[in-house]
Design an enzyme around this catalytic site. Structure first.
Site, PDB file in Angstrom:
ATOM      1  N   ALA A  73     -77.155 -54.107  -8.707  1.00  0.00           N
ATOM      2  CA  ALA A  73     -78.341 -54.531  -9.069  1.00  0.00           C
ATOM      3  C   ALA A  73     -79.683 -54.399  -7.942  1.00  0.00           C
ATOM      4  O   ALA A  73     -80.669 -53.569  -8.405  1.00  0.00           O
ATOM      5  CB  ALA A  73     -78.597 -55.914  -9.512  1.00  0.00           C
ATOM      6  N   ASP A 116     -76.302 -59.525 -12.074  1.00  0.00           N
ATOM      7  CA  ASP A 116     -77.229 -58.322 -12.533  1.00  0.00           C
ATOM      8  C   ASP A 116     -78.413 -59.080 -13.240  1.00  0.00           C
ATOM      9  O   ASP A 116     -79.575 -58.417 -12.919  1.00  0.00           O
ATOM     10  CB  ASP A 116     -76.596 -57.373 -13.348  1.00  0.00           C
ATOM     11  CG  ASP A 116     -75.529 -56.623 -12.588  1.00  0.00           C
ATOM     12  OD1 ASP A 116     -74.359 -56.904 -12.327  1.00  0.00           O
ATOM     13  OD2 ASP A 116     -75.952 -55.411 -12.141  1.00  0.00           O
ATOM     14  N   ASN A 160     -72.888 -60.129 -15.040  1.00  0.00           N
ATOM     15  CA  ASN A 160     -72.127 -59.822 -13.914  1.00  0.00           C
ATOM     16  C   ASN A 160     -70.959 -58.537 -14.400  1.00  0.00           C
ATOM     17  O   ASN A 160     -70.847 -58.602 -15.453  1.00  0.00           O
ATOM     18  CB  ASN A 160     -71.692 -60.701 -12.831  1.00  0.00           C
ATOM     19  CG  ASN A 160     -71.582 -59.787 -11.513  1.00  0.00           C
ATOM     20  OD1 ASN A 160     -72.194 -59.061 -10.970  1.00  0.00           O
ATOM     21  ND2 ASN A 160     -70.317 -59.960 -10.900  1.00  0.00           N
TER      22      ASN A 160
END
Ligand code: MRU
Length: 358
Positions: free
Chosen positions: A70, A251, A261
């Site tokens: 990310a 994320d 995630n």
């Protein structure tokens, strides 16, 4: 819980960790006279840096996972906007390409955050100064992410006081995924630097194998004792008592503390809860999305079936078989022991504690 002592197989001496500041020799991206990415598709076999000329190349690199994680995709978008402002500082065009970059992948909150930060600097600068303003903004984001990783490492390491601890991680939330030492791996590196990391266990993270290809490579490069396991071995590892904590990145973190995630994170959280192993999520504030009320509203990227049917170019399944391939899953807040950002620790995870560190 007994902490297993680690001895290198066949080695006469026990592992002695370094003591000092957490650090890394690994980086995902760099700006010399332009943006370059370490091609993560080629790892661990080849270390290849690829120049990224403009927005089209950056969007392609983000979608094809040349760069991933990310914070790292956010920084890539930020530098790509700067490169574009050097080529043509026209505001209407920059706004258009900014939208393309911000939507290159849907789940990570950091991407839109980075694009908005660079555009805020660009919008207020006169045309001849837009490149400098964009590059300065990208560099600020990069430095802030590096500092956030260090602070996350400090806060996260304090959650595991005392004796050396073995940690389990998923995917890659390390230097390859950020502008610094990593988020989950920031905690791992901080413990390692304090001489308190017994071992890092890394799930391979099918289907793209970020754990096997990237986390194992990154850990070995930096001298972190690492053991790789198939995702399907994680539950029995947790049941064995060998692991004192699970640490993962994120994320997007919703206002209620739900965590998107890498797919497989939710299964790890379920197994960790069953075996009373602390489950810790580490992320910079750029990953938090307080406008997103809960996990239900987090957009989950669905990726192509060939990622599951094949490993690289080798077929593992019949051609054309139907595939379910979400890139991420959502872990509900009640399974998360603590969330760590550079601002501190949310524990227990509630809307109020999440707001306090976002
Ligand atoms: O598909 P990827 O490799 O971009 O997924 C990455 C993850 O899920 C990471 O855990 C997350 O981005 C945190 S990185 C600090």
């Amino acid at each position: 819980m007994p902490i297993p002592e680690y001895t290198e197989p066949g080695a006469a001496v026990r592992y002695h960790p370094p003591v000092g500041e957490p650090t890394t020799i690994v980086a995902a991206l760099r700006w010399g006279d332009g943006l370059e990415l370490l091609d993560q598709r080629a790892l661990p076999q080849r270390e290849r840096w690829v120049p990224i000329a403009g927005v089209a190349a950056a969007v392609r690199a983000i979608r094809t996972l040349t760069v991933r994680g990310a914070p790292a995709i956010g920084l890539t978008a930020a530098y790509a906007l700067a490169a574009e402002a050097r080529r043509d500082p026209g505001l209407a065009r920059l706004r258009r390409v900014a939208r393309r970059l911000a939507t290159a992948r849907p789940t990570a909150a950091d991407l839109a955050h980075a694009v908005a930060a660079v555009m805020a600097a660009v919008e207020t600068a006169p045309a001849p100064e837009r490149f400098d303003a964009a590059l300065a903004a990208a560099r600020r984001l990069h430095a802030a992410d590096a500092a956030a990783c260090l602070a996350i490492g400090r806060h996260g390491a304090a959650l595991f006081p005392g004796q050396p601890v073995a940690l389990l991680t998923h995917c890659n939330a390390g230097a390859l995924a950020t502008g610094g030492i990593g988020t989950a791996l920031g905690i791992v590196r901080a413990l390692h630097a304090e001489g308190r990391l017994a071992r890092l266990y890394a799930c391979e993270a099918r289907p793209v194998l970020q754990g096997a290809r990237l986390t194992a490579w990154e850990a070995l490069r930096d001298g972190i004792p690492v053991t790789l396991l198939a995702d399907s071995a994680a539950a029995s590892l947790l049941a064995s008592g060998a692991v004192g904590g699970v640490v993962v990145g994120a994320d997007r973190i919703a206002a209620d503390g739900a965590v998107a995630n890498k797919v497989g994170t939710y299964a790890l959280a379920l197994a960790a809860a069953r075996h009373r192993v602390p489950f810790v999520v580490a992320a910079p504030t750029t990953t938090f999305d307080l406008a997103c009320p809960s996990g239900r509203e987090i957009p989950i990227e669905q990726r192509g079936g060939d990622e599951v049917r094949r490993v690289r170019r080798v077929a593992m399944a019949p051609a054309g078989v139907d595939v379910y391939n979400p890139a991420f899953d959502v872990t509900p807040p009640e399974l998360v022991t603590a969330i760590v950002s550079q601002r501190g620790v949310a524990r227990p995870v509630t809307a109020a504690t999440v707001r306090g560190i976002a």
